[in-house]
Design a protein around this motif. Structure first.
Motif, PDB file in Angstrom:
ATOM      1  N   LEU A  32       0.763  -1.836  -0.041  1.00  0.00           N
ATOM      2  CA  LEU A  32       0.453   0.486  -0.368  1.00  0.00           C
ATOM      3  C   LEU A  32       0.880   1.369   0.257  1.00  0.00           C
ATOM      4  O   LEU A  32       2.368   1.443   0.637  1.00  0.00           O
ATOM      5  N   CYS A  40      -8.619   3.206  -1.993  1.00  0.00           N
ATOM      6  CA  CYS A  40      -9.048   2.134  -0.811  1.00  0.00           C
ATOM      7  C   CYS A  40     -10.177   2.833  -0.058  1.00  0.00           C
ATOM      8  O   CYS A  40     -11.279   2.653   0.559  1.00  0.00           O
ATOM      9  N   THR A  43     -13.182   3.643  -1.616  1.00  0.00           N
ATOM     10  CA  THR A  43     -14.210   2.192  -1.506  1.00  0.00           C
ATOM     11  C   THR A  43     -14.593   1.950  -0.868  1.00  0.00           C
ATOM     12  O   THR A  43     -16.172   1.723  -0.814  1.00  0.00           O
ATOM     13  N   SER A  88     -13.162  -3.435  -1.764  1.00  0.00           N
ATOM     14  CA  SER A  88     -11.335  -3.407  -2.022  1.00  0.00           C
ATOM     15  C   SER A  88     -10.528  -3.542  -2.752  1.00  0.00           C
ATOM     16  O   SER A  88      -9.638  -3.025  -3.263  1.00  0.00           O
ATOM     17  N   SER A  89     -10.837  -5.117  -2.630  1.00  0.00           N
ATOM     18  CA  SER A  89      -9.715  -6.311  -3.067  1.00  0.00           C
ATOM     19  C   SER A  89      -9.716  -6.156  -4.440  1.00  0.00           C
ATOM     20  O   SER A  89      -9.135  -5.733  -5.212  1.00  0.00           O
ATOM     21  N   LEU A  92      -9.033  -2.589  -5.858  1.00  0.00           N
ATOM     22  CA  LEU A  92      -7.586  -2.063  -5.857  1.00  0.00           C
ATOM     23  C   LEU A  92      -6.608  -3.245  -6.833  1.00  0.00           C
ATOM     24  O   LEU A  92      -5.618  -2.734  -7.709  1.00  0.00           O
TER      25      LEU A  92
END
Length: 138
Positions: A32, A40, A43, A88-89, A92
């Motif tokens: 990150l 993130c 989201t 979020s996964s 991202l």
């Protein structure tokens, strides 16, 4: 000294439920950066809105994020966590494909585990004392 009380009011309920969540990246990889943390947060804010919850605070480091979420009683924390991590996964991994090596993370962004702690309100000792002092009928 005024005490600030922020209660959520519904048709049949008044509540003040907060949870502190911590999500760790898969294998604690330090992937990150500031741009990813900003995306993130955006989201996760949207996911919280979908659950009628509010993301009160968000921050993180290269390998984990902290969230403070105010949520209604009808929401199960585990369901909220699953959506926060899943959505979020996906975003991202889609938007930062070049920075994330799928081989080293085996197709996952977050570790399957998480930390959750209820917080806010009076300390447990004060609540325990209040309950003990109730006038129980004989």
């Amino acid at each position: 000294m005024a005490v600030e009380t922020e209660y959520r009011r519904g048709r049949h309920v008044v509540s003040a439920m907060h949870v502190h969540l911590v999500f760790v990246t898969k294998y604690r990889r330090g992937v990150l950066d500031d741009q990813m943390l900003t995306r993130c947060e955006e989201t996760m804010r949207k996911v919280c809105e979908d659950f009628e919850a509010e993301l009160r605070e968000f921050n993180g480091e290269s390998d984990h994020v902290h969230l403070l979420v105010c949520y209604p009683p009808k929401v199960a924390v585990s369901n909220l966590v699953n959506s926060l991590k899943g959505v979020s996964s996906r975003y991202l991994r889609k938007e930062f494909t070049g920075r994330l090596n799928r081989a080293t993370m085996h197709g996952h962004f977050w570790s399957p585990s998480y930390f959750a702690a209820s917080c806010g309100g009076a300390p447990l000792a004060i609540i325990r004392q209040y309950i003990e002092q109730q006038q129980r009928p004989l």
